[in-house]
Design an enzyme around this catalytic site. Structure first.
Site, PDB file in Angstrom:
ATOM      1  N   ASN A 208      -7.944  -0.771  -3.923  1.00 35.04           N
ATOM      2  CA  ASN A 208      -8.658   0.367  -3.343  1.00 35.04           C
ATOM      3  C   ASN A 208      -9.988   0.621  -4.049  1.00 35.04           C
ATOM      4  O   ASN A 208     -10.994   0.933  -3.417  1.00 35.04           O
ATOM      5  CB  ASN A 208      -7.783   1.624  -3.383  1.00 35.04           C
ATOM      6  CG  ASN A 208      -6.841   1.672  -2.188  1.00 35.04           C
ATOM      7  OD1 ASN A 208      -6.931   0.835  -1.293  1.00 35.04           O
ATOM      8  ND2 ASN A 208      -5.940   2.624  -2.167  1.00 35.04           N
ATOM      9  N   CYS A 260      -6.894   8.249  -0.034  1.00 36.61           N
ATOM     10  CA  CYS A 260      -6.640   7.188  -1.020  1.00 36.61           C
ATOM     11  C   CYS A 260      -7.830   6.847  -1.908  1.00 36.61           C
ATOM     12  O   CYS A 260      -7.722   6.903  -3.130  1.00 36.61           O
ATOM     13  CB  CYS A 260      -6.179   5.925  -0.307  1.00 36.61           C
ATOM     14  SG  CYS A 260      -4.516   6.092   0.326  1.00 36.61           S
TER      15      CYS A 260
END
Ligand code: UDX
Length: 429
Positions: A208, A260
């Site tokens: 991420n 996220c």
């Protein structure tokens, strides 16, 4: 396989429903009675394309069950997923209190060998934290294994992503525990990587943070492009054709938001700090993301000669299309900034408006995109919903006070917007 999933947020519910669809006997557990009631009726408490049909089907076919009792679900299951939230605490460190509380309940209920899987995004070392809690609750070591199996689904395409992952990451101390998950995911026929707990936990954060870095990189390039009259879309296209770089996550815009990227970038900075490493690169990635939005508002303010007393129309509020999620959405920053600078706002989003209403109850919420343009001094495209792609731009321009369009997602292009009568501004060109 008999599976329990604790937590029915995006990750937990999608995991539960997809595993039920694959023929497993799934119990989804939540402590929110409202969610339990909705799920029992086949109504998903989250907005996600395709989930309702799958939920109804698996409920009717008897593969999907709902409960508010962790102990009962643990007793009936071979594999228990922990999929509760890990929101950032005040200093950016993920708050593990929900994970700890669930681990405690699981520990109390363990009577036979069970694989406990951390699916929530948790900092490196959390597998050991869960293991210790289970032991503290009196669960003997031979009755469980803790496994890390991070989730990579994107909101808006969560079902598809769960059925078609690029890879499945399984981190475990003992091979036997990893094999249980290999069996569970075998029907997907996707590559699996088996590794240790810490590496699996880090793969999630690293992925991420890397994707967020890619976006921040192209957004930094957008600033250079704006300054020299180049076009960031062409720069991204040229870069992306190099197979080593790849063309995904190079779409320049207002920056990244959602549940996220912001929390995982912060989480990795904090974990690294705790381990004695100052992850300066990620700090810059964060900073580029923040200034990308404020720079855009500065440009709007400059163009319309101050925002005081002006009416701003906003198209889109969700952090990205196909979701009602507004966590760290750029719309919130823009609303806050323009209100602070004296403007009023009228906005429309196909599904996220109710959520924004809770944060900004006093702005005007429109029933459709055309109302947003009505008498506005400037129109801002914030979220690139499909609905906005083929709108009658001419009709929008005609109803505005000033025909100025600031496109925060490079959706329309100069030629199309100018043909409709707009003065067009976008990011990176
Ligand atoms: C992300 C990851 O993609 C997923 O693997 C992980 O499990 C959870 O976080 P999600 O937050 O649902 O998924 O959305 P994503 O589609 O990745 O977009 C994140 C943000 O980046 C959005 O705000 C989006 O607008 C922005 N974005 C994405 C860009 O600005 N440019 C791009 O090229 C891609």
């Amino acid at each position: 396989m008999r599976v329990a999933v604790i937590g029915t947020g995006y990750v937990g519910l999608v995991t539960g429903v997809v595993l039920a669809e694959l023929g497993n006997d799934v119990i989804c557990v939540d402590n929110d009675p409202r969610k339990i009631e909705m799920l029992k009726k086949g109504i998903p408490p989250i907005y996600e394309p395709g989930i309702e049909e799958m939920l109804k089907r698996t409920l009717e076919d008897g593969y999907f069950h709902v409960s508010d009792n962790i102990g009962d679900a643990v007793e009936k299951s071979e594999v228990v997923f922990i999929a509760v939230g890990t929101p950032p605490g005040p200093d950016g460190t993920p708050d593990l209190s929900a994970v700890r509380a669930v681990a405690k309940e699981i520990g109390k209920a363990l009577r036979k060998y069970t694989v406990i899987v951390n699916k929530s995004t948790v900092p490196v070392g959390s597998g050991d934290v869960v293991e210790n809690i289970l032991k503290e609750q009196g669960a003997p070591e031979e009755l469980f294994d803790v496994v890390s199996n991070p989730e990579f689904l994107r909101e808006g395409s969560a079902i598809y992503d769960t059925l078609n992952p690029d890879r499945i990451v399984i981190g475990a101390k003992r091979r036997e525990a990893a094999v249980k998950l290999v069996e569970l995911y075998a029907p997907l026929e996707k590559p699996m990587i088996l590794t240790d707990l810490n590496s699996a936990e880090l793969i999630k954060y690293a992925s991420n943070a890397f994707l967020a870095s890619k976006i921040s990189f192209i957004n930094a390039m957008s600033r250079v492009c704006e300054a020299c009259g180049a076009n960031v879309a062409d720069v991204a296209k040229g870069m992306g054709m190099d197979k080593r770089i790849g063309d995904q996550f190079l779409q320049s815009g207002l920056g990244w938001g959602g549940s996220c990227f912001p929390k995982d970038v912060q989480g990795l900075i904090k974990s690294s700090e705790g381990l004695g490493y100052d992850f300066q690169m990620l700090k810059a990635v964060e900073e580029i993301n923040e200034t990308q939005t404020t720079h855009f508002v500065d440009r709007i303010e400059k163009r319309i000669g101050g925002l005081k007393g002006k009416l701003v129309g906003m198209l889109g509020l969700a952090f990205k299309p196909n979701t009602d999620d507004i966590r760290d959405a750029k719309s919130l920053v823009i609303i806050e900034e323009v209100l602070k600078r004296g403007a009023s706002v009228q906005a429309y989003d196909p599904v996220a408006a109710d959520n924004v209403k809770k944060v900004f109850p006093d702005i005007t919420y429109c029933d459709g995109p055309y109302e947003v343009a009505d008498r506005a001094d400037v129109l801002i495209l914030v979220t690139e919903w499909n609905e906005f792609k083929n709108m009658d731009l001419e009709r929008m321009a005609c109803s505005m006070n000033e025909k100025i369009l600031f496109d925060g997602r490079r959706l329309y292009g100069k030629a199309k917007a100018e043909k409709a009568g707009f003065e067009y501004h976008t990011i990176g060109s």
